[in-house]
Design an enzyme around this catalytic site. Structure first.
Site, short mmCIF file in Angstrom:
data_model
loop_
_atom_site.label_atom_id
_atom_site.label_comp_id
_atom_site.label_asym_id
_atom_site.label_seq_id
_atom_site.Cartn_x
_atom_site.Cartn_y
_atom_site.Cartn_z
N LYS A 22 -51.47 44.32 51.34
CA LYS A 22 -50.82 43.25 52.11
C LYS A 22 -49.53 43.77 52.74
CE LYS A 22 -48.14 40.01 49.98
NZ LYS A 22 -46.79 39.89 50.55
N ASN A 23 -48.71 44.44 51.93
CA ASN A 23 -47.37 44.81 52.41
C ASN A 23 -47.34 46.05 53.29
OD1 ASN A 23 -46.52 42.57 51.10
ND2 ASN A 23 -45.53 43.63 49.39
N CYS A 116 -37.52 31.63 49.40
CA CYS A 116 -38.62 31.16 48.55
C CYS A 116 -38.06 31.08 47.14
CB CYS A 116 -39.81 32.11 48.65
SG CYS A 116 -39.45 33.73 48.01
N ARG A 121 -33.53 35.19 50.09
CA ARG A 121 -34.19 36.06 51.09
C ARG A 121 -33.43 36.03 52.43
NH1 ARG A 121 -39.53 36.66 49.21
NH2 ARG A 121 -39.57 38.62 50.31
N ILE A 123 -31.47 37.14 55.93
CA ILE A 123 -31.82 38.18 56.92
C ILE A 123 -30.56 38.73 57.58
CG2 ILE A 123 -34.13 37.24 57.37
CD1 ILE A 123 -32.95 36.03 59.99
N ASP A 305 -42.57 43.56 42.14
CA ASP A 305 -43.80 42.77 42.35
C ASP A 305 -44.76 42.87 41.18
OD1 ASP A 305 -44.03 43.39 45.95
OD2 ASP A 305 -42.70 42.16 44.73
N ARG A 397 -52.34 33.98 49.08
CA ARG A 397 -51.54 34.70 50.09
C ARG A 397 -51.74 36.20 49.98
NH1 ARG A 397 -45.72 34.10 49.40
NH2 ARG A 397 -45.87 35.74 50.95
C1 EPZ Z 1 -40.53 43.26 50.55
O1 EPZ Z 1 -39.76 42.09 50.71
C2 EPZ Z 1 -41.90 42.79 50.04
N1 EPZ Z 1 -42.52 41.89 51.00
C3 EPZ Z 1 -41.72 42.07 48.71
O2 EPZ Z 1 -43.03 41.75 48.22
C4 EPZ Z 1 -41.06 43.04 47.72
O3 EPZ Z 1 -40.84 42.37 46.49
C5 EPZ Z 1 -39.72 43.53 48.30
O4 EPZ Z 1 -39.95 44.14 49.59
C6 EPZ Z 1 -39.05 44.55 47.40
O5 EPZ Z 1 -39.90 45.62 47.20
C7 EPZ Z 1 -43.23 42.42 52.03
O6 EPZ Z 1 -43.32 43.62 52.18
C8 EPZ Z 1 -43.91 41.43 52.94
P1 EPZ Z 1 -36.05 43.59 50.56
P2 EPZ Z 1 -38.33 42.16 51.52
O7 EPZ Z 1 -35.49 43.39 51.91
O8 EPZ Z 1 -38.44 43.13 52.64
C9 EPZ Z 1 -31.89 41.36 49.90
C10 EPZ Z 1 -44.73 40.33 47.46
O9 EPZ Z 1 -44.88 39.74 46.36
N2 EPZ Z 1 -31.68 41.27 51.36
O10 EPZ Z 1 -36.31 44.97 50.07
O11 EPZ Z 1 -37.91 40.77 51.82
C11 EPZ Z 1 -33.04 40.52 49.40
O12 EPZ Z 1 -32.66 39.15 49.25
C12 EPZ Z 1 -43.36 40.34 48.12
O13 EPZ Z 1 -45.63 40.93 48.06
C13 EPZ Z 1 -30.48 40.76 51.85
O14 EPZ Z 1 -29.60 40.38 51.09
O15 EPZ Z 1 -37.40 42.74 50.38
C14 EPZ Z 1 -33.39 41.17 48.08
O16 EPZ Z 1 -32.52 40.68 47.08
C15 EPZ Z 1 -42.33 39.55 47.33
N3 EPZ Z 1 -30.29 40.67 53.20
C16 EPZ Z 1 -33.08 42.65 48.35
O17 EPZ Z 1 -32.28 42.68 49.54
C17 EPZ Z 1 -31.24 41.09 54.09
O18 EPZ Z 1 -31.00 41.00 55.32
C18 EPZ Z 1 -34.31 43.52 48.60
O19 EPZ Z 1 -35.11 42.81 49.52
C19 EPZ Z 1 -32.46 41.62 53.57
C20 EPZ Z 1 -32.66 41.70 52.21
#
Ligand code: EPZ
Length: 416
Positions: A22-23, A116, A121, A123, A305, A397
């Site tokens: 998926k990812n 969620c 989460r 951006i 995950d 999902r």
């Molecule tokens: C990706 O999410 C994956 N989703 C997540 O999988 C996975 O848990 C995560 O990476 C960590 O490996 C997809 O690939 C679709 P991050 P992402 O940006 O990109 C913070 C699943 O179950 N952050 O690495 O959203 C964020 O809140 C899902 O398949 C900010 O603060 O994760 C988190 O605490 C769940 N500001 C940390 O960084 C930002 O602008 C890491 O998040 C972006 C992120």
């Protein structure tokens, strides 16, 4: 009903083929927007997050066809750059389209993707970083619009590793003017697959998998055919099904090279794992405690995950254990549901303490997000009696036909 009924107590036996990731699929489907033509994506999983991504691409004017696990995306008629609010609400991964759409059209408007239950989460880092590449962002009440005449390369020293930010910057940088450096860059296998896809299409990305990515902007990318790698988290989830219910399962196509930390902890919990040419054979049931803390982190550390699934294996093993969640601020939502099944788990800050000596009993429980929902099904497999897991749509999902596949492995499980 949007639920699953499980009669616990059966061990699992047989084989299952692991679906495409998926990812890896989601950012690669977003990346097709950079290419004017028809891309063919093989081994694309049939799950609702991919379904919503394909509908999003169609809403932008792309033509999408699916033949089994082969998906064709034709972006020649790409005409719009406003992402429909309902699609963004349903799938927060739509943020991945930002970089690609800016590179292709120079303009995007979208609602803020929601958080969620596992975390807010935000951006913020996505938007701040794109501004450094010459993107003008106008924040509005519900969302924002982003404009860029020409994306310019930049050198990034990010404050922390982010999978999504690494992906967005890659998609914005591959056809930007000049060079971009991303450090620290995420090293997840899904990022490595995205870099492979982009380089196959003619991008110039160096340092794939190294934590420092250097991208030299090119003028154009060409249509490609690419095979999505197997999903390491889905493979790990079926591994945990065996750890929790016991038995012997062959996980065909499991990406062993991407699962080292997960396999290491499974062995420490007493599981026998044999690597074969086309997958892994997992046998036994979790029966030993992991000494010390199981801590989640960025790849190649133990994946967040897989955290809920290992918590369930610990609870079912009767052994005590400690889990520290370092990536998301609220990823222990499964704990109250497991307590309802008789587990003895307490949470202090970012650490969960699983106390052993308890048998899991069947109960009615609520899935609240994707991985926690799948983990509740695993708990029900081991529980005495009948369980019902509500809100199955969260699990759909990311997991293709999980009820059918578990039934084929001997579980007594049905849609409810
Ligand atoms: C990706 O999410 C994956 N989703 C997540 O999988 C996975 O848990 C995560 O990476 C960590 O490996 C997809 O690939 C679709 P991050 P992402 O940006 O990109 C913070 C699943 O179950 N952050 O690495 O959203 C964020 O809140 C899902 O398949 C900010 O603060 O994760 C988190 O605490 C769940 N500001 C940390 O960084 C930002 O602008 C890491 O998040 C972006 C992120």
């Amino acid at each position: 009903m949007d639920a699953v009924r499980i009669y616990g107590g059966n061990c699992l036996c047989g084989q299952t083929t692991i679906q495409g990731s998926k990812n890896a699929s989601l950012p690669i489907l977003a990346a097709t927007l950079l290419i004017n033509g028809i891309c063919e994506i093989e081994n694309c999983p049939d799950i609702s997050d991919v379904y919503h991504m394909l509908r999003l691409l169609e809403s932008l004017g792309c033509k999408v066809e699916r033949e089994g696990s082969l998906v064709r995306v034709n972006t020649e008629q790409l005409s719009k750059c406003d992402m429909p609010a309902d699609s963004v609400r349903v799938m927060r991964s739509s943020i991945m389209l930002l970089g690609a759409l800016l590179a292709r059209t120079g303009s995007v408007s979208m609602e803020y993707p929601g958080g969620c239950v596992i975390g807010a989460r935000p951006i913020d880092l996505h938007l701040q970083s794109l501004c450094r590449m010459g993107v003008a962002i106008e924040q509005q009440k519900q969302g924002f619009s982003a404009e860029s005449v020409r994306l310019k390369g930049a050198a990034f020293r990010l404050p922390f590793v982010s999978v999504g930010v690494t992906e967005n910057l890659l998609l914005a940088a591959v056809m930007a003017e000049g060079m971009t450096v991303i450090e620290p860059a995420a090293k997840e296998p899904e990022i490595q697959a995205l870099c492979e896809f982009l380089n196959l299409a003619g991008a110039r990305i160096e340092g794939n998998g190294s934590g420092r990515l250097t991208i030299h902007g090119v003028k154009k990318l060409k249509p490609v055919r690419y095979r999505i790698p197997a999903d390491r988290i889905v493979a790990g989830t079926y591994l945990c099904a065996c750890m929790t219910a016991g038995g012997s399962i062959f996980l065909r196509d499991a990406p062993v090279e991407d699962m080292e930390s997960v396999l290491e902890y499974a062995r420490r919990m007493g599981i026998i794992i044999e690597s074969e040419a086309d997958g892994i054979l997992v046998r036994g049931r979790a029966c030993k405690r992991i000494s010390g803390v199981l801590r989640t982190g960025c790849y190649p550390d133990f994946p967040t995950d897989m955290q809920s699934q290992f918590m369930v294996a610990m609870a079912a093993s009767g052994q005590p254990g400690q889990i520290e969640e370092t990536v998301f601020e609220n990823r222990f939502r499964i704990v109250p549901e497991l307590r309802r099944m008789g587990a003895d788990i307490s949470v202090q800050g970012s650490t969960a303490y699983v106390n052993g000596g308890r048998k899991l009993c069947g109960a009615i429980v609520h899935a609240q997000e994707l991985r926690g929902g799948a983990a509740l099904i695993l708990a029900a497999l081991a529980a005495q009696g009948t369980s019902i897991v509500l809100n199955r749509h969260y699990i759909d999902r990311g997991y293709e036909d999980i009820v059918i596949r578990l039934r084929e492995l001997g579980a007594k499980i049905e849609l409810a």
